[in-house]
Every structure is written in C-alpha cells, then in structure tokens.
Design a protein around this motif. Structure first.
Motif, PDB file in Angstrom:
ATOM      1  N   ARG B 208     100.232  -1.199  63.804  1.00 18.08           N
ATOM      2  CA  ARG B 208      99.239  -1.068  64.882  1.00 18.08           C
ATOM      3  C   ARG B 208      97.814  -1.310  64.377  1.00 18.08           C
ATOM      4  N   ASP B 209      97.578  -0.938  63.110  1.00 19.83           N
ATOM      5  CA  ASP B 209      96.219  -1.003  62.561  1.00 19.83           C
ATOM      6  C   ASP B 209      95.930  -2.298  61.808  1.00 19.83           C
ATOM      7  N   LEU B 210      96.930  -3.143  61.653  1.00 23.96           N
ATOM      8  CA  LEU B 210      96.755  -4.298  60.759  1.00 23.96           C
ATOM      9  C   LEU B 210      95.818  -5.358  61.328  1.00 23.96           C
ATOM     10  N   HIS B 211      95.003  -5.874  60.447  1.00 28.57           N
ATOM     11  CA  HIS B 211      94.193  -7.052  60.753  1.00 28.57           C
ATOM     12  C   HIS B 211      94.890  -8.290  60.182  1.00 28.57           C
ATOM     13  N   THR B 212      95.332  -8.172  58.934  1.00 24.03           N
ATOM     14  CA  THR B 212      96.011  -9.287  58.265  1.00 24.03           C
ATOM     15  C   THR B 212      97.233  -8.760  57.526  1.00 24.03           C
ATOM     16  N   PHE B 213      98.333  -9.447  57.726  1.00 25.81           N
ATOM     17  CA  PHE B 213      99.554  -9.080  57.018  1.00 25.81           C
ATOM     18  C   PHE B 213     100.145 -10.338  56.409  1.00 25.81           C
ATOM     19  N   ARG B 214     100.296 -10.305  55.093  1.00 30.46           N
ATOM     20  CA  ARG B 214     100.785 -11.490  54.401  1.00 30.46           C
ATOM     21  C   ARG B 214     101.991 -11.128  53.551  1.00 30.46           C
ATOM     22  N   ILE B 215     103.069 -11.868  53.777  1.00 30.19           N
ATOM     23  CA  ILE B 215     104.300 -11.595  53.029  1.00 30.19           C
ATOM     24  C   ILE B 215     104.387 -12.568  51.862  1.00 30.19           C
ATOM     25  N   THR B 216     104.472 -11.995  50.657  1.00 24.70           N
ATOM     26  CA  THR B 216     104.581 -12.838  49.470  1.00 24.70           C
ATOM     27  C   THR B 216     105.908 -12.538  48.769  1.00 24.70           C
ATOM     28  N   GLY B 217     106.067 -12.927  47.565  1.00 20.10           N
ATOM     29  CA  GLY B 217     107.334 -12.684  46.876  1.00 20.10           C
ATOM     30  C   GLY B 217     107.157 -12.798  45.393  1.00 20.10           C
ATOM     31  N   GLY B 218     108.196 -13.326  44.762  1.00 18.51           N
ATOM     32  CA  GLY B 218     109.425 -13.989  45.162  1.00 18.51           C
ATOM     33  C   GLY B 218     109.265 -15.026  46.265  1.00 18.51           C
ATOM     34  N   GLU B 219     110.404 -15.450  46.751  1.00 12.78           N
ATOM     35  CA  GLU B 219     110.437 -16.341  47.899  1.00 12.78           C
ATOM     36  C   GLU B 219     110.763 -15.476  49.113  1.00 12.78           C
ATOM     37  N   PRO B 220     109.799 -15.263  49.986  1.00 16.58           N
ATOM     38  CA  PRO B 220     109.997 -14.330  51.094  1.00 16.58           C
ATOM     39  C   PRO B 220     111.166 -14.683  52.005  1.00 16.58           C
ATOM     40  N   GLU B 236     108.638  -6.185  69.752  1.00 16.74           N
ATOM     41  CA  GLU B 236     107.669  -5.138  70.076  1.00 16.74           C
ATOM     42  C   GLU B 236     107.131  -5.339  71.511  1.00 16.74           C
ATOM     43  N   PRO B 237     107.336  -4.344  72.385  1.00 17.45           N
ATOM     44  CA  PRO B 237     106.864  -4.515  73.770  1.00 17.45           C
ATOM     45  C   PRO B 237     105.343  -4.646  73.856  1.00 17.45           C
ATOM     46  N   ASN B 238     104.667  -4.009  72.929  1.00 14.02           N
ATOM     47  CA  ASN B 238     103.206  -4.040  72.967  1.00 14.02           C
ATOM     48  C   ASN B 238     102.678  -4.535  71.617  1.00 14.02           C
ATOM     49  N   PRO B 239     102.789  -5.854  71.364  1.00 17.73           N
ATOM     50  CA  PRO B 239     102.467  -6.357  70.022  1.00 17.73           C
ATOM     51  C   PRO B 239     100.978  -6.238  69.679  1.00 17.73           C
ATOM     52  N   ASN B 240     100.718  -6.170  68.390  1.00 16.49           N
ATOM     53  CA  ASN B 240      99.339  -6.175  67.886  1.00 16.49           C
ATOM     54  C   ASN B 240      98.840  -7.618  67.932  1.00 16.49           C
ATOM     55  N   LYS B 241      98.140  -7.945  69.003  1.00 13.94           N
ATOM     56  CA  LYS B 241      97.729  -9.335  69.197  1.00 13.94           C
ATOM     57  C   LYS B 241      96.532  -9.730  68.342  1.00 13.94           C
ATOM     58  N   ASN B 242      95.985  -8.769  67.626  1.00  9.81           N
ATOM     59  CA  ASN B 242      94.873  -9.090  66.717  1.00  9.81           C
ATOM     60  C   ASN B 242      95.357  -9.399  65.306  1.00  9.81           C
ATOM     61  N   LEU B 243      96.658  -9.444  65.150  1.00 14.88           N
ATOM     62  CA  LEU B 243      97.219  -9.608  63.808  1.00 14.88           C
ATOM     63  C   LEU B 243      97.124 -11.055  63.318  1.00 14.88           C
ATOM     64  N   ILE B 268     106.759 -16.144  68.244  1.00 14.57           N
ATOM     65  CA  ILE B 268     105.523 -15.359  68.082  1.00 14.57           C
ATOM     66  C   ILE B 268     104.318 -16.171  68.573  1.00 14.57           C
ATOM     67  N   GLU B 269     104.352 -17.445  68.230  1.00  9.63           N
ATOM     68  CA  GLU B 269     103.270 -18.357  68.635  1.00  9.63           C
ATOM     69  C   GLU B 269     103.257 -18.544  70.160  1.00  9.63           C
ATOM     70  N   ASP B 270     104.396 -18.879  70.708  1.00 10.01           N
ATOM     71  CA  ASP B 270     104.478 -19.170  72.147  1.00 10.01           C
ATOM     72  C   ASP B 270     104.153 -17.952  73.004  1.00 10.01           C
ATOM     73  N   GLU B 271     104.524 -16.775  72.510  1.00 13.00           N
ATOM     74  CA  GLU B 271     104.314 -15.560  73.302  1.00 13.00           C
ATOM     75  C   GLU B 271     103.016 -14.845  72.922  1.00 13.00           C
ATOM     76  N   ASP B 272     102.174 -15.533  72.157  1.00 14.88           N
ATOM     77  CA  ASP B 272     100.874 -14.971  71.762  1.00 14.88           C
ATOM     78  C   ASP B 272     100.999 -13.579  71.149  1.00 14.88           C
ATOM     79  N   ARG B 273     101.953 -13.440  70.266  1.00 17.56           N
ATOM     80  CA  ARG B 273     102.186 -12.122  69.670  1.00 17.56           C
ATOM     81  C   ARG B 273     101.368 -11.899  68.402  1.00 17.56           C
ATOM     82  N   ALA B 274     100.595 -12.865  68.038  1.00 10.83           N
ATOM     83  CA  ALA B 274      99.698 -12.709  66.884  1.00 10.83           C
ATOM     84  C   ALA B 274      98.452 -13.542  67.142  1.00 10.83           C
TER      85      ALA B 274
END
Lengths: 219, 472
Positions: B208-220, B236-243, B268-274
């Motif tokens: 809920r609080d995230l501004h930026t979330f980046r998944i790294t690895g390894g190979e994610p 998520e019914p109420n996605p964090n659209k500022n992510l 995620i792109e089509d439904e404006d979830r980020a």
C-alpha cells in the motif's frame, strides 16, 4: 547524397559540442588555415524563384565566410568565395567569384574548393578555373560562428535577407584544417537529425532545430 | 564547506540544510529505501553501506524487521541525535573532502523520500517505517553465470564453484570463503526460507505504501515469488496505482516464462494497475562476444525477446543495464547501433517514459581483472568513438517525438573513456596484476566452460596471450 529543397532543411556544425565528444572543434579550425571541398548540384531555378540575391552553400555565419551562390539582375549566375576583414576599424567584404557560362545548365555534379590562408588570402577553385585574393587585413572574429550547409545563417534572429537559403543536392563535403581533416561527409550514414562525420572527429552535421526560445539547438 | 553547485541547486541546498538541522548525519534513505537480499537474509538501506544480516527472531515477531532491523534502528537513532553512522562513510568522505553534495542529500530529495521528512523526524527511532523504494531478490536462482557475477547471485555459479573451486587468480575469484565469513551463503531453493516467508506476511501492508518496487535476483523469472507479486497486483481489488513496478530479467529463460511475464504485465498495464512498468535487462556487447561475457546468453534469442516485450507491451519501458567491461570494447558500437534501431521502432507517445528503450552503460569495477583498465591504451580510441557514435544518434531534445540517445546515455559511455584514461598512483603495478589475473581467469574459464577466448575475441588474442606470459 542529401537534397535541400526548403528553408527548414539546413544543416550545421556548431562552434561547440554539447556532449564534449568532438576532438576538433570548429572554433579551433578557424584559428588557422582551412579548406572546404564540396560537391553539389545547385537548383538555380528554385534559387531564382526565391528572389534571393545570394545563397550559402557552406558558410560560417555572422558576416558570411565561405562558399556562396549568387544571381545578378541580368540573369547571371555566380559562385563566390567570401570573407570579411577588418582594417583600421572598418570591415571589408573580400570576394572572389566565377561566373557560369550562360549555356551551362549546371546540372552535373560540381566540385567547389574554397581555401583560406590565415589572414592572407582566399582561393576559389571550380571547373571554370582558380582565383585567389590577397586579404586587406585580419579577418573579423568568427569564434562563435556556426558552419552552415545549405544557407548563410539560419538563426531565428537572422533577418530573411541575410539567411541565404540554398537549394540543391550535396554528395560530398570535406573540411580540412591545417594538416588534418576537420570533418568528412559522404552523406551515406544519416539519421533524421544528423549526418555522420567520417573523419573520426565526431563533428556530425546536425539538422537545424529551433527551440521554444528561438535558439538553434545544439545536440 | 561551501557547495560548488549551491547557486545552481537551491533545491539540494535546502534539503541539505534541512537534514543538518536534524543532525549532520541525517539521511531519509535509512527509512525510505531498502534492498532485500532474501536469498541470504541481508539488507541495506542505500547501496553504500555494507549489507547486514536480518535477525530471524525479529522477523518472526515482526515481518517489517526485514527492513526495520534493530541494527538499523540504532543507526537511525545516531542520525536523529546528530551522529554520523560509521557505515555511511561513503557520504562523509564526499562531504569532508569535496565541495559536492553527497548522496544522502540526493536520496533524501527523491520523491520517494522527501514527502516523509516530517513523519520520520517526528517519530521515535524505535518505530517501524514502511520503505517507499524497495528492491528485492527472492532467490539467487539463475540460469546464467556471467563472467563478472558471483555465487551469491547465481545458482549456476554456485554449482561451478562447488565443483571446481575458486578461480586461480591472485584474489581467488569467487571463492566461497568470503560468503561464509560474511554469513552470505545463499539458502538453497529447495530449503525453507524464513526471509521470504516474512516478506509475504509483510507484503499486504508494504504494498500500500510503495512508490517503487523492483524485483531483482538471480533471475527473477525463475522464482515463483516474482509471479506471486504480479498475481497479487492483478487480483488486488484496490491496486496501488502510484506504484512504479520494475522487474529485472536476463530475458534468456524459457519462452513460457517470458510469455507468462508478458501476459501478466500486459494485464497490469491494460488495467492501469501501476503507474509505470520497467523491465531491466542486461547485455554488454553484441553477438557471440556478448554470449561469452554472459555465459548462458543466446544473443539472438535475447534480442528476439526484447522485441517481443516491446511489441507486446505498448507502454512499458526497457532499460539495458550494460556492464561495460574489457570484453565489451571491440563490438560495443554494434550494440549502440542495434539499440538505436529498437528506439526508432518502438518509440511512441504511449510509453510511460520518453524513450521505449535505454542503454545504461556503466563500467565494471569488480572484478578488477575484467575492467577496461586492463586493456592497452590502443583501445582508448575505440571507446571514445563509441561515445561519438552515440552522439551521432543523439536527439535535439529528450522528448517523445524524438528517437535516439539522450545526453545521459551518451555521457555514460564517455565516462567509461574518462575512467579508462585516468591515472593514479601505482596504476601500472595494479594493472600488471590485473592483466595476470585476466589471463589466468579466462584460461580457466575456457577450460571449465568449453569456451574459446581467442576464437570469440580475435581482436584481443594477442593481448590475451601477452597476459598469459606475465610473471608476478
């Protein structure tokens, strides 16, 4: 080869390099002897229709310094080499020119060579011959001038009558400084915005873009 | 000391003054940013301090202790009481020895930090704080073993080192001893991982609080947790659209995994979830030479996959994190050409950023035997010409209507040349050892991996053979 067929379509090398990757800046070139070799087809009909008196082929802006096409009131066509000097506080336009034969349609590729010897002389070579003029004094300050291909000056601040828009085709341009090449173009490698400099100096020709403030964008 | 850029950067001046009012060691990143290496149970807030171990007892009680460790809270207390945490010496060195702003000012000014200034300075140092900028590695599972990488970030590297031991360089490259000493041995994928478990307990609150979330690895894409994150956002019914959501990928995994990622990101792109989607990938030069540097890479497949990502996702952006190293030099210009073509093909007004694709060229620093420093000076010109080539592809302004290289992309290549030609005390002696290690490393590399350095890099063959002749 490129075609320059409208006033928006002019190219330039600025006096400085925004990304600092040029190894030979224009303001260094003009501190000493240099020569310009260009191979062109001038669209004289379009030039005459534009009602301009002169058009820059390859020119340093300010008080024009370089290769210029001219038309006179009697229908004559001239190719000139020009620079401005300063003597006793007064500026003088130093000109050499060749007149084209009336029967010459000038539709074939034409090689033009302009040579400047520092504060001493300018020379113009065309198929019509070679002319040299001794200069009356030192040239004026061109340190901040841009080198234009296809006009005399296309800064937004330049009045229309000083812009000297040239029309035609260019297939080769080479600019040589003292003992080394400054820029070399065969016009084969290009983007929408730049023409590749084969000399290795990174002096790519850039297309004229004017920003919101009316300045030519150097990029 | 007066800051050199004070007049040009009133914003940073103001932030620095504000931080210093709290304490001259204050930095918001200690609260707002975290990199979580869940495969080893380490974290750090800001990439400058060394990572520290997360306490499993703490996270059993409080999963946010993945970030809010007792260790870090003590550093926060130092900051709030006018002290300078020793682990942040990178910034103190900058501040004490130059007239520049240090990273604590830049990071505190970021829009994932600055808005939380008052909240942070007014809360007790013992309080937990949800970070806004989070990078997470769920595991070190990776199908690549890039020449400059390490077992902590790649299971295939781990297998090789377990089988053959460290490389015979003077510094015993990729010895596991360091990982053991630092308590950084990765948890095998088959074993339970308490850090990953804690992450998932914390996630609903963190998200809920995230501004930026980046998944790294390894190979994610080899980690089920990556897809679990994407599914969570999709469901998520109420996605964090500022992510701002970013995923690293080598784009060299199986087609079904690439397709699965694209399918989920498309939703995620089509439904404006980020707010935006960025895919970070890597390649360091062109063709067979790129394959050699990043063992496991099939260059043509990689390029096809970049095309697939960019053609399938209308708005997403791809950034190539290019680790420019000695082996990048001969053919990097081809990569510059290729990326330019992709920029032209996929540039569009719909993209989240101003360009569909970025070439982020950073010079390799470690291992030192593979940096550009080892190469003879004759290669300096080649690097410079690559900066000139990128400049040829430059654009009048950094704007969606123009497709080419931005100033920063050009400058980052130029910076490689700057670094290559720089001199320092004992450079010659250091380079001699690095060249010795270069020879030893790639000789062993060819032996272990069945590669052929001289066949792949004919331009560097004589240099390589010279390196093999060096005696220390």
């Amino acid at each position: 080869m490129i075609t320059i067929n409208n006033v928006a379509n002019t190219w330039l090398i600025p006096s400085y390099n925004r990304n600092a990757v040029s190894t030979y800046l224009l303001n260094e070139l003009i501190k000493d002897d240099f020569e310009i070799e260009v191979s062109v087809k001038t669209d004289w009909d379009k030039f005459k229709k534009s009602k301009q008196k002169y058009a820059g082929v390859v020119v340093l802006n300010g008080l024009h310094f370089g290769i210029i096409c001219k038309a006179d009131d009697l229908g004559g066509r001239l190719i000139a080499g020009e620079v401005w000097t300063e003597v006793n506080g007064k500026n003088y336009n130093e000109v050499i020119q060749v007149e084209l034969d009336h029967n010459d349609k000038d539709t074939d590729w034409r090689d033009i060579k302009f040579t400047y010897v520092k504060n001493k002389s300018i020379t113009l070579e065309t198929k019509e011959g070679k002319k040299t003029k001794e200069l009356s004094g030192n040239i004026i300050d061109y340190q901040h001038a841009y080198l234009w291909l296809g006009c005399c000056d296309n800064h937004l601040s330049a009045p229309d009558e000083y812009r000297g828009n040239w029309f035609g085709k260019v297939r080769k341009l080479k600019v040589k400084g003292k003992n080394k090449t400054f820029a070399d173009f065969d016009f084969k490698r290009k983007t929408r915005y730049k023409i590749y400099d084969e000399s290795g100096n990174g002096n790519h020709l850039m297309k004229k873009f004017i920003n919101e403030k009316g300045h030519v964008m150097v990029f | 000391m007066a800051k050199r850029n004070q007049l040009e950067n009133p914003v940073y001046t103001e932030m620095e003054e504000k931080l210093n009012e709290v304490g001259n060691g204050m930095c918001l990143a200690k609260w707002t940013q975290v990199t979580l290496q869940l495969q080893t149970g380490h974290n750090h807030s800001c990439h400058h301090p060394r990572t520290h171990k997360i306490n499993t007892k703490e996270i059993a009680r409080n999963p946010s202790a993945l970030h809010n460790t007792q260790y870090k809270k003590l550093r926060r207390r130092e900051m709030l009481t006018g002290k300078r945490p020793e682990e942040c010496d990178y910034c103190w060195n900058v501040e004490d020895n130059s007239d520049r702003f240090s990273d604590r000012t830049f990071k505190s000014q970021e829009n994932w930090s600055k808005p939380h200034f008052d909240e942070i300075v007014n809360q007790d140092w013992r309080e937990d704080f949800n970070p806004r900028y989070v990078e997470v590695a769920f595991s070190n599972a990776c199908n690549f073993k890039c020449s400059y990488c390490a077992p902590a970030f790649s299971t295939t590297w781990m297998q090789e080192i377990e089988q053959h031991g460290a490389y015979p360089t003077t510094d015993k490259f990729n010895s596991l001893e360091h990982n053991r000493v630092e308590n950084k041995m990765p948890i095998p994928k088959r074993d339970p991982n308490p850090y990953v478990d804690a992450f998932w307990k914390w996630w609903p609150d963190l998200y809920r609080d995230l501004h930026t979330f980046r998944i790294t690895g390894g190979e994610p894409l080899l980690s089920k947790d990556t897809f679990k994150v994407l599914d969570y956002i999709i469901d998520e019914p109420n996605p964090n659209k500022n992510l701002n959501l970013a995923i690293n990928s080598n784009l060299g995994v199986t087609d079904n995994l690439i397709d699965k990622m694209i399918e989920k990101l498309k939703r995620i792109e089509d439904e404006d979830r980020a707010k935006e989607l960025v895919i970070f990938t890597s390649v360091d030069t062109w063709g067979d030479q790129a394959d050699y540097i990043r063992n496991g890479l099939e260059f043509n497949r990689f390029w096809d996959n970049m095309n697939k990502v960019l053609s399938s996702l209308d708005r997403a952006v791809v950034t190539i994190m290019s680790t420019y190293n000695a082996l990048s030099v001969p053919n990097y210009s081809k990569l510059i050409d290729g990326v330019y073509d992709l920029k032209k093909t996929y540039g569009s007004d719909d993209r989240y950023w101003k360009s569909a694709l970025f070439l982020d060229s950073s010079y390799l620093r470690f291992p030192s035997h593979q940096t550009v420093q080892v190469l003879p000076q004759v290669w300096n010109k080649t690097i410079y010409e690559q900066a000139q080539l990128a400049d040829f592809y430059s654009i009048p302004a950094f704007d969606k209507q123009f497709h080419g290289y931005s100033d920063i992309e050009i400058q980052k290549i130029k910076r490689i040349w700057d670094w290559k030609v720089a001199n320092w005390d004992q450079k010659e002696q250091q380079v001699k050892e690095q060249r010795y290690n270069f020879g030893k490393y790639f000789q062993e590399h060819d032996k272990r991996r069945g590669t052929d350095f001289c066949k792949t890099f004919p331009e560097l063959e004589s240099f390589y053979r010279d390196c093999l002749e060096i005696k220390l």
